[in-house]
Design a protein around this motif. Structure first.
Motif, PDB file in Angstrom:
ATOM      1  N   TYR A 171      -8.233   2.672  -4.305  1.00  0.00           N
ATOM      2  CA  TYR A 171      -9.691   1.181  -4.726  1.00  0.00           C
ATOM      3  C   TYR A 171      -9.626   1.060  -3.938  1.00  0.00           C
ATOM      4  CZ  TYR A 171     -11.445   6.114  -7.771  1.00  0.00           C
ATOM      5  OH  TYR A 171     -11.705   7.003  -8.119  1.00  0.00           O
ATOM      6  N   PRO A 172     -10.895   0.356  -3.889  1.00  0.00           N
ATOM      7  CA  PRO A 172     -11.364  -0.808  -3.768  1.00  0.00           C
ATOM      8  C   PRO A 172     -11.463  -1.748  -4.088  1.00  0.00           C
ATOM      9  CG  PRO A 172     -13.313   0.513  -3.094  1.00  0.00           C
ATOM     10  CD  PRO A 172     -12.248   1.588  -4.073  1.00  0.00           C
ATOM     11  N   LEU A 173     -10.188  -3.044  -4.324  1.00  0.00           N
ATOM     12  CA  LEU A 173      -9.940  -4.536  -5.424  1.00  0.00           C
ATOM     13  C   LEU A 173     -11.283  -4.674  -6.488  1.00  0.00           C
ATOM     14  CD1 LEU A 173      -7.172  -6.383  -3.553  1.00  0.00           C
ATOM     15  CD2 LEU A 173      -7.099  -4.213  -4.769  1.00  0.00           C
ATOM     16  N   GLY A 174     -11.562  -5.103  -7.049  1.00  0.00           N
ATOM     17  CA  GLY A 174     -11.958  -6.031  -7.878  1.00  0.00           C
ATOM     18  C   GLY A 174     -13.221  -5.379  -8.269  1.00  0.00           C
ATOM     19  N   ALA A 175     -13.223  -3.787  -8.578  1.00  0.00           N
ATOM     20  CA  ALA A 175     -13.809  -2.666  -9.547  1.00  0.00           C
ATOM     21  C   ALA A 175     -13.181  -1.926  -9.373  1.00  0.00           C
ATOM     22  CB  ALA A 175     -15.208  -2.204  -8.213  1.00  0.00           C
ATOM     23  N   PRO A 176     -14.218  -1.868 -11.106  1.00  0.00           N
ATOM     24  CA  PRO A 176     -13.066  -0.963 -12.333  1.00  0.00           C
ATOM     25  C   PRO A 176     -12.961   0.416 -11.583  1.00  0.00           C
ATOM     26  CG  PRO A 176     -15.041  -1.365 -13.807  1.00  0.00           C
ATOM     27  CD  PRO A 176     -15.167  -2.096 -11.866  1.00  0.00           C
ATOM     28  N   MET A 177     -12.270   1.856 -11.695  1.00  0.00           N
ATOM     29  CA  MET A 177     -11.613   2.993 -10.820  1.00  0.00           C
ATOM     30  C   MET A 177     -12.767   3.707 -11.510  1.00  0.00           C
ATOM     31  SD  MET A 177      -7.803   2.155 -11.076  1.00  0.00           S
ATOM     32  CE  MET A 177      -7.560   3.710  -9.788  1.00  0.00           C
ATOM     33  N   PHE A 178     -13.172   4.232 -11.068  1.00  0.00           N
ATOM     34  CA  PHE A 178     -14.497   5.425 -11.750  1.00  0.00           C
ATOM     35  C   PHE A 178     -13.597   6.061 -12.777  1.00  0.00           C
ATOM     36  CE2 PHE A 178     -16.690   9.183 -11.695  1.00  0.00           C
ATOM     37  CZ  PHE A 178     -17.840   9.465 -11.414  1.00  0.00           C
ATOM     38  N   VAL A 190      -4.826  -6.207  -6.820  1.00  0.00           N
ATOM     39  CA  VAL A 190      -3.781  -6.432  -6.130  1.00  0.00           C
ATOM     40  C   VAL A 190      -3.418  -5.450  -5.224  1.00  0.00           C
ATOM     41  CG1 VAL A 190      -2.254  -7.856  -5.506  1.00  0.00           C
ATOM     42  CG2 VAL A 190      -3.735  -9.099  -6.653  1.00  0.00           C
ATOM     43  N   GLY A 191      -3.231  -5.566  -3.592  1.00  0.00           N
ATOM     44  CA  GLY A 191      -2.834  -4.205  -3.205  1.00  0.00           C
ATOM     45  C   GLY A 191      -3.182  -3.036  -3.020  1.00  0.00           C
ATOM     46  N   ASN A 192      -1.851  -1.948  -2.970  1.00  0.00           N
ATOM     47  CA  ASN A 192      -3.098  -0.430  -2.903  1.00  0.00           C
ATOM     48  C   ASN A 192      -3.024   0.263  -4.048  1.00  0.00           C
ATOM     49  OD1 ASN A 192      -3.209  -0.581  -0.182  1.00  0.00           O
ATOM     50  ND2 ASN A 192      -1.097  -0.885   0.085  1.00  0.00           N
ATOM     51  N   VAL A 193      -3.220   0.465  -4.851  1.00  0.00           N
ATOM     52  CA  VAL A 193      -3.855   0.937  -6.619  1.00  0.00           C
ATOM     53  C   VAL A 193      -4.177   2.470  -5.881  1.00  0.00           C
ATOM     54  CG1 VAL A 193      -4.072   0.579  -8.945  1.00  0.00           C
ATOM     55  CG2 VAL A 193      -3.675  -0.688  -7.719  1.00  0.00           C
ATOM     56  N   TYR A 194      -3.263   3.141  -6.554  1.00  0.00           N
ATOM     57  CA  TYR A 194      -4.451   5.179  -6.263  1.00  0.00           C
ATOM     58  C   TYR A 194      -4.810   5.340  -7.936  1.00  0.00           C
ATOM     59  CZ  TYR A 194      -3.214   4.961  -1.336  1.00  0.00           C
ATOM     60  OH  TYR A 194      -2.450   3.877  -0.282  1.00  0.00           O
ATOM     61  N   LEU A 195      -5.586   6.593  -7.811  1.00  0.00           N
ATOM     62  CA  LEU A 195      -5.931   7.651  -9.313  1.00  0.00           C
ATOM     63  C   LEU A 195      -4.955   9.068  -8.067  1.00  0.00           C
ATOM     64  CD1 LEU A 195      -6.395   7.257 -11.790  1.00  0.00           C
ATOM     65  CD2 LEU A 195      -9.082   8.503 -11.181  1.00  0.00           C
ATOM     66  N   LEU A 196      -3.886   9.471  -8.827  1.00  0.00           N
ATOM     67  CA  LEU A 196      -3.537  10.310  -8.474  1.00  0.00           C
ATOM     68  C   LEU A 196      -3.484  11.190  -9.612  1.00  0.00           C
ATOM     69  CD1 LEU A 196      -0.015   9.166  -8.237  1.00  0.00           C
ATOM     70  CD2 LEU A 196      -1.235   9.212  -6.338  1.00  0.00           C
ATOM     71  N   PRO A 197      -3.813  13.056  -9.086  1.00  0.00           N
ATOM     72  CA  PRO A 197      -4.294  13.659  -9.154  1.00  0.00           C
ATOM     73  C   PRO A 197      -2.973  14.505 -10.201  1.00  0.00           C
ATOM     74  CG  PRO A 197      -3.884  14.736  -6.690  1.00  0.00           C
ATOM     75  CD  PRO A 197      -3.881  13.084  -7.853  1.00  0.00           C
ATOM     76  N   ALA A 198      -3.873  15.777 -11.268  1.00  0.00           N
ATOM     77  CA  ALA A 198      -3.038  16.691 -11.933  1.00  0.00           C
ATOM     78  C   ALA A 198      -2.666  17.400 -11.027  1.00  0.00           C
ATOM     79  CB  ALA A 198      -3.785  16.720 -13.235  1.00  0.00           C
ATOM     80  N   SER A 237       6.230  -2.203  -1.771  1.00  0.00           N
ATOM     81  CA  SER A 237       7.488  -2.835  -1.151  1.00  0.00           C
ATOM     82  C   SER A 237       7.249  -3.445  -0.381  1.00  0.00           C
ATOM     83  CB  SER A 237       7.349  -1.437  -0.200  1.00  0.00           C
ATOM     84  OG  SER A 237       5.655  -1.449   0.673  1.00  0.00           O
ATOM     85  N   SER A 238       8.150  -4.240   0.259  1.00  0.00           N
ATOM     86  CA  SER A 238       8.315  -5.687   1.004  1.00  0.00           C
ATOM     87  C   SER A 238       7.525  -4.758   2.111  1.00  0.00           C
ATOM     88  CB  SER A 238       9.421  -5.693   1.757  1.00  0.00           C
ATOM     89  OG  SER A 238       9.894  -4.030   2.211  1.00  0.00           O
ATOM     90  N   ALA A 239       6.672  -3.600   2.428  1.00  0.00           N
ATOM     91  CA  ALA A 239       6.363  -4.718   3.458  1.00  0.00           C
ATOM     92  C   ALA A 239       4.511  -4.653   3.419  1.00  0.00           C
ATOM     93  CB  ALA A 239       5.945  -2.999   4.554  1.00  0.00           C
ATOM     94  N   VAL A 240       4.475  -3.584   1.880  1.00  0.00           N
ATOM     95  CA  VAL A 240       2.549  -4.192   1.875  1.00  0.00           C
ATOM     96  C   VAL A 240       2.342  -5.088   0.490  1.00  0.00           C
ATOM     97  CG1 VAL A 240       2.261  -1.691   2.633  1.00  0.00           C
ATOM     98  CG2 VAL A 240       2.882  -2.683   0.176  1.00  0.00           C
ATOM     99  N   GLY A 241       4.094  -5.828   0.128  1.00  0.00           N
ATOM    100  CA  GLY A 241       3.518  -6.702  -1.149  1.00  0.00           C
ATOM    101  C   GLY A 241       3.413  -6.133  -2.194  1.00  0.00           C
ATOM    102  N   ASP A 242       2.826  -6.729  -3.747  1.00  0.00           N
ATOM    103  CA  ASP A 242       2.981  -6.093  -5.405  1.00  0.00           C
ATOM    104  C   ASP A 242       1.899  -5.408  -5.329  1.00  0.00           C
ATOM    105  OD1 ASP A 242       5.232  -7.673  -5.335  1.00  0.00           O
ATOM    106  OD2 ASP A 242       4.296  -8.979  -6.306  1.00  0.00           O
ATOM    107  N   ALA A 243       1.035  -4.520  -6.252  1.00  0.00           N
ATOM    108  CA  ALA A 243       0.737  -3.745  -6.401  1.00  0.00           C
ATOM    109  C   ALA A 243       0.019  -3.975  -8.386  1.00  0.00           C
ATOM    110  CB  ALA A 243       0.341  -2.437  -6.206  1.00  0.00           C
ATOM    111  N   THR A 244      -1.467  -4.323  -7.905  1.00  0.00           N
ATOM    112  CA  THR A 244      -1.530  -5.263  -9.456  1.00  0.00           C
ATOM    113  C   THR A 244      -2.666  -4.141  -9.857  1.00  0.00           C
ATOM    114  OG1 THR A 244      -0.209  -7.524  -9.871  1.00  0.00           O
ATOM    115  CG2 THR A 244      -2.242  -6.599 -11.281  1.00  0.00           C
ATOM    116  N   ALA A 245      -3.344  -3.947 -11.011  1.00  0.00           N
ATOM    117  CA  ALA A 245      -4.715  -3.851 -12.146  1.00  0.00           C
ATOM    118  C   ALA A 245      -4.353  -4.424 -13.093  1.00  0.00           C
ATOM    119  CB  ALA A 245      -4.439  -2.107 -11.782  1.00  0.00           C
TER     120      ALA A 245
END
Length: 227
Positions: free
Chosen positions: A45-52, A60-68, A84-92
């Protein structure tokens, strides 16, 4: 036959204890998110905007909404934090601020899972830093785990009007999908901590007065016997 009655002070103390116990049991929900209304996506999801459809914002980083339903994810939508060490941290974080009150007790509970998404785990440890206002709690492990229920308690000493709820995943694994941390069923409850019930132990000054009164009574009784 004499019957022992309960005096007013004892009744008052008993009532105070009852109210104290009742207030401990009462708690109100101030934040809840299970991602059921969200829109899962194969892309971060894009950073800085609420997830739909949610009350969570990636920062920060890669944040996903995963399906059921897929076995790797679980039976409901969940939040995926890729780190990961390659892409860094992820924050929501929570999209809105949570006004915390000093002297109140806040309990944060959630379900957490570290998952390789069906791919071989590349090794390394992972951690999840949960933060509510100025309170933090660190969780972590190595490799994949099943769903676990976690919680922590935070009691601010003063009001925190602009407090947020945030979660940061970190990993020393390698590869973009080395250790995604999944979150679900986020819940924060609050309850006001009551004053302790009145003490039934007399204060030292009261004990001194009682001792003087008892000594006076003994002295009067002794004089009467002499007379």
């Amino acid at each position: 036959m004499l019957q022992k009655s309960v005096g007013f002070p004892a009744l008052l103390v008993g009532t105070g204890c009852l109210l104290w116990a009742t207030s401990i049991a009462n708690a109100q929900v101030i934040y809840s998110e299970n991602f059921s209304g969200g829109l899962p996506s194969n892309a971060a999801y894009p950073l800085g905007a609420p997830m739909f459809g949610t009350t969570v914002t990636p920062t920060v980083g890669n944040v996903y909404l995963l399906p059921a339903n897929p076995p790797a994810f679980g039976t409901t939508n969940s939040l995926g934090l890729w780190a990961s060490s390659a892409v860094g941290d992820a924050t929501a974080r929570s999209s809105a601020t949570l006004g915390l009150l000093g002297g109140w007790e806040y309990t944060v509970s959630f379900d957490m899972k570290s998952n390789g998404l069906g791919q071989p785990h590349t090794g390394g440890s992972w951690s999840l830093l949960m933060a509510l206002g100025a309170g933090t709690q660190l969780f972590g492990g190595t490799g994949e785990t099943d769903w676990l229920s976690q919680s922590f308690i935070y009691t601010p000493t003063e009001n925190e009007a602009n407090a947020i709820f945030s979660f940061t995943a970190s990993s020393v694994g390698t590869g973009i999908r080395s250790t995604p941390v999944l979150l679900d069923n986020l819940l924060i409850t609050a309850r006001q901590l009551p004053s302790p019930p009145p003490s039934t132990v007399p204060e030292p000054s009261s004990l001194s007065l009682m001792a003087l009164g008892l000594a006076g009574a003994v002295l009067v009784g002794a004089r009467r016997r002499i007379a």
